[in-house]
Write an enzyme that holds these catalytic residues in place. Sequence first.
Site, PDB file in Angstrom:
ATOM      1  N   SER A 196     -34.821  16.732 -12.335  1.00 47.78           N
ATOM      2  CA  SER A 196     -35.416  17.880 -13.029  1.00 47.78           C
ATOM      3  C   SER A 196     -34.814  18.256 -14.364  1.00 47.78           C
ATOM      4  O   SER A 196     -35.387  19.072 -15.087  1.00 47.78           O
ATOM      5  CB  SER A 196     -35.396  19.106 -12.127  1.00 47.78           C
ATOM      6  OG  SER A 196     -36.509  19.052 -11.267  1.00 47.78           O
ATOM      7  N   LYS A 225     -32.942  28.269 -17.364  1.00 46.51           N
ATOM      8  CA  LYS A 225     -34.018  28.043 -16.404  1.00 46.51           C
ATOM      9  C   LYS A 225     -34.064  29.243 -15.458  1.00 46.51           C
ATOM     10  O   LYS A 225     -33.020  29.772 -15.067  1.00 46.51           O
ATOM     11  CB  LYS A 225     -33.703  26.750 -15.638  1.00 46.51           C
ATOM     12  CG  LYS A 225     -34.784  26.282 -14.675  1.00 46.51           C
ATOM     13  CD  LYS A 225     -34.378  24.939 -14.046  1.00 46.51           C
ATOM     14  CE  LYS A 225     -35.433  24.368 -13.127  1.00 46.51           C
ATOM     15  NZ  LYS A 225     -35.038  23.035 -12.577  1.00 46.51           N
ATOM     16  N   SER A 267     -38.632  19.540 -12.995  1.00 47.31           N
ATOM     17  CA  SER A 267     -39.040  20.923 -12.951  1.00 47.31           C
ATOM     18  C   SER A 267     -38.519  21.796 -14.090  1.00 47.31           C
ATOM     19  O   SER A 267     -39.041  22.883 -14.306  1.00 47.31           O
ATOM     20  CB  SER A 267     -38.610  21.525 -11.617  1.00 47.31           C
ATOM     21  OG  SER A 267     -37.202  21.585 -11.533  1.00 47.31           O
TER      22      SER A 267
HETATM   23  N1  GLN Z   1     -39.428  16.207  -9.071  1.00 43.46           N
HETATM   24  C1  GLN Z   1     -38.502  16.204  -7.983  1.00 43.46           C
HETATM   25  C2  GLN Z   1     -39.017  17.085  -6.882  1.00 43.46           C
HETATM   26  O1  GLN Z   1     -40.093  17.530  -7.000  1.00 43.46           O
HETATM   27  C3  GLN Z   1     -37.158  16.677  -8.459  1.00 43.46           C
HETATM   28  C4  GLN Z   1     -37.105  18.124  -8.666  1.00 43.46           C
HETATM   29  C5  GLN Z   1     -35.764  18.594  -9.113  1.00 43.46           C
HETATM   30  O2  GLN Z   1     -34.925  17.829  -9.547  1.00 43.46           O
HETATM   31  N2  GLN Z   1     -35.553  19.889  -8.958  1.00 43.46           N
HETATM   32  O3  GLN Z   1     -38.367  17.339  -5.912  1.00 43.46           O
END
Ligand code: GLN
Length: 480
Positions: A175, A76, A151
Amino acid sequence: MHKLSLKEVRSKLFKGETTAEIVTQSVFKQIYAQEPSVQAYLSIYKEQALTQARAADERLKKGERLPLLGVPLALKDNLNLTGTETTCASKILKGYISSYTATAVQKLLDAGAVITGKLNLDEFAMGSSTENSAVQKTANPWNKECVPGGSSGGAAAAVAADECFGALGSDTGGSIRQPASFCGVVGLKPTYGLVSRYGLVAFASSLDQIGPLAKTVEDAAILLNVLAGYDAQDSTSVERPPQDYTALLTQDIQGKKIAVIKELLGSGIDANVRQVIQTAIAALQKQGAVIEEIEMPSFQHALAAYYLVATSEASANLARFDGVRFGHRAAGAKDVLTMFKRARAEGFGPEVKRRIMLGTYALSAGYYDAYYLKAQKVRTLIKQDYARALASYDAVLSPTSPSVAFKFGAKVNDPLSMYLSDIATIPVNLAGLPGISVPCGLADGLPVGLQLVAKEFEEQKLLQIAAAAERGCHFERIHL
Ligand code: GLN
């Protein structure tokens, strides 16, 4: 070759039935064939990867058997690797070249992995669909009109599309697990402190964890064996005796007690997802697991608590991006304050700005007790709910996400409905526990993920139950 699992390709490499160079070539052929429509990668390192592959072949020939020797993996793009661009899919970091390597990435390299490139994400890992990337949209390999989740959407899509044998993602509120669920792959968020966060660009430091996205539960366990371990560079890293996370994978789950969370199998969950989860529950029961329903009353406050804690920490962590030390520098400013302001106004996208503003507000004088402190108290209640459940159950079970992958654009203009995609994953981060998403079936032709959560540092047992779920559900991976 690229269609094989990590375990399968490694076994062929170790037996001398193929070479790392052939495997890597096969992966790049797949990358070039699929990327025009999938767009999972932000950077592709073909030449470096082939050099690494040839070096791996030399070592394989000498009989070396490092756990990932010659296996192509991807990262990532919020993980640092010396000499590569690390953008977090943000304009503010465009052109930033890492001057050091994240511990988790170094561990992959030390285990002999070949790194194919860096993968798309929501800007600074904030989002649930990867649509917040300032660079490109990544498609879900199962249906290219749908989002891959987020994400770590690039990571999930790349693994699902056989564009690597596994990837590293980060998970602050879901994420790793939610995109894994949307793309029909396995995603593991380890216990907070098990994997070093050194070199991961921080979003919310008390929640962030690095973990693997993989084609199978066993592949995730192989990767965790490499990633886990104490690191003096991360003050939240925990010293634990090393474990072999593959050790219990084939053991039966006869008599294991699993709790189903009532609140996460009710009206907020799409009916088609609920149905697939019920089938998965039946498959676990058939293997001797005892499944009972429990209530987690604090969960109704989890989302609110998360969006205070995560945004507060993000507002502090993202203060370092000022146009001076990293990435984008605003042109033509007459004084330094104007330069800071312009760099941030031009560099950050709308969701990141929303979070910085929300977090700054929550931490501001006079509001701290009402917001941040209260959120921390909710966090304690969530931890207690889990502790109570996990005192009498081996794991708790729920869907990973309330829906399957949705269409591009369906939720971008409605942040609250986007935030709701993480309703099942967020409590796990707030409690610091290990959680895994295992694909367990299809609803309307799209994958459904089963989430399992265990006590802290009980990844071995978590993976054992996950492997049983995988065996019982017979989920077939897609091959583009
Ligand atoms: N979707 C969640 C957020 O927007 C989690 C994101 C993540 O785990 N980085 O914060």
